[in-house]
Enzyme design. Structure first.
Site, PDB file in Angstrom:
ATOM      1  CB  ILE A 215      -0.955  -0.008   1.228  1.00 35.22           C
ATOM      2  CG1 ILE A 215      -2.061   1.036   1.085  1.00 35.22           C
ATOM      3  CG2 ILE A 215      -0.184   0.198   2.514  1.00 35.22           C
ATOM      4  CD1 ILE A 215      -3.043   0.744  -0.017  1.00 35.22           C
ATOM      5  CE1 TYR A 216       3.195   1.423   4.651  1.00 36.27           C
ATOM      6  CE2 TYR A 216       5.474   0.730   4.415  1.00 36.27           C
ATOM      7  CZ  TYR A 216       4.337   0.877   5.195  1.00 36.27           C
ATOM      8  OH  TYR A 216       4.367   0.481   6.505  1.00 36.27           O
ATOM      9  CB  ALA A 217       4.138   5.511  -2.530  1.00 36.19           C
TER      10      ALA A 217
ATOM     11  N   GLY B 256       2.330   1.084  -4.192  1.00 35.82           N
ATOM     12  CA  GLY B 256       3.248   0.098  -4.751  1.00 35.82           C
ATOM     13  C   GLY B 256       4.586   0.647  -5.182  1.00 35.82           C
TER      14      GLY B 256
END
Length: 326
Positions: free
Chosen positions: A60-62, A64
């Site tokens: 979920i960070y940025a 992918g």
């Protein structure tokens, strides 16, 4: 650098883990303070030079792009066999009814997408990011077990949940002969210590590794009270975690500053030394947007607090609303 066995496994991890939430493409629905790929690579390369072998990201960070930046840098700079690479699953990655969560469908789909972005055949640690109230824990644990048996993950871990949930998952795995969690990525720092009530005693009893996130309370523990940063002004998640108890927390933050001045060390040394002296803590997860932040974090390994100093830092803590577990 110091290394430690990861909970009850035989795997060695550096006592500082580089959290990669700070890396990625800035976008309206994500943090505006993330680093672009060039600057991210500088941080990752310096981490490797300092002896850090443990890297933590999430799908979920940025959206992918954190995984993509991290994977490319590690492929270029590191020996994969010496790297402990962790990523997570649960967050909503696309619109629609199956866009997130911990169903078998979501887990088996997301692990392949993560591996592609990370440019690796496996992750060392696959973590469920939160508890999924809409999926039976039996379904989740069997899917994670199948990923391990398929060679796509070496170990599995959990993050940000209540102790009863973590124990329920462990019991479900043990009862069915499935893979059990070896780590808990929990919210823990000097101004948020609710994990000491239930989770940390459970981890100690079961020899599970703790890898605390937000160990510096999004930087609040190591800044002057009046100092602001782009993150402190735009990160609404950290505001939701800490604003409600800001005045009480301020007194603890002032004690960190006082002890750091007395010791002649940066405040980050004191905040991390407090975490590192906890028996269950394997490696705090440090997010860095500057090389000096990373270097100062590693320097904290040389600081050992006395019992009196620990008591001085802990004395003014008041109960907080649970943040992290949902």
């Amino acid at each position: 650098m110091e290394y430690v066995k990861f909970g009850n496994t035989g795997m060695d991890v550096s006592r500082i883990c580089l959290g990669c939430m700070s890396f990625g493409e800035a976008m309206p629905e994500w943090h505006q303070w993330v680093l672009n790929e060039e600057r991210s690579r500088e941080i990752i390369k310096r981490a490797l030079e300092l002896g850090i072998n443990f890297f933590d990201t999430a799908n979920i960070y940025a959206n992918g792009t954190s995984e993509a930046f991290t994977g490319r840098a590690l492929k270029d700079y590191a020996d994969r066999d010496e790297i402990v690479l962790a990523t997570k699953v649960w967050g909503r990655m696309h619109k629609g009814p199956n866009g997130g969560g911990l169903s078998r469908k979501a887990i088996l789909s997301e692990i392949d997408k993560s591996l592609k972005r990370l440019e690796t055949d496996y992750v060392d640690l696959y973590i469920i990011h939160r508890w999924d109230y809409d999926t039976p824990i039996e379904e989740t644990m069997e899917a994670l077990h199948d990923i391990v048996k398929a060679g796509k993950a070496r170990y599995i871990g959990a993050s940000a949940m209540y102790a009863w949930q973590f124990q329920k998952a462990q019991h479900t795995a043990e009862k069915n002969g499935w893979t059990r969690f070896v780590s808990m990525q929990n919210h823990l720092n000097l101004i948020y210590r609710e994990e000491e009530r239930e989770m940390l005693p459970l981890l100690k009893d079961q020899h599970i590794a703790s890898t605390p996130y937000s160990p510096l309370a999004s930087g609040r523990l190591i800044r002057d009270w009046s100092e602001t940063t782009l993150r402190s002004e735009t990160d609404h998640i950290q505001k939701s975690k800490y604003d409600a108890t800001a005045e009480a927390d301020r007194l603890i933050i002032e004690r960190v500053a006082s002890l750091a001045e007395k010791r002649g060390v940066p405040r980050i040394h004191i905040a991390l030394a407090w975490l590192l002296q906890k028996e269950t803590v394997a490696a705090p997860i440090i997010g860095a947007t500057k090389l000096t932040q990373l270097e100062d974090a590693v320097g904290a390994l040389s600081v050992k607090l006395t019992e009196e100093e620990v008591a001085f830092l802990e004395e003014l803590y008041i109960p907080h609303r649970v943040v992290g577990a949902q």
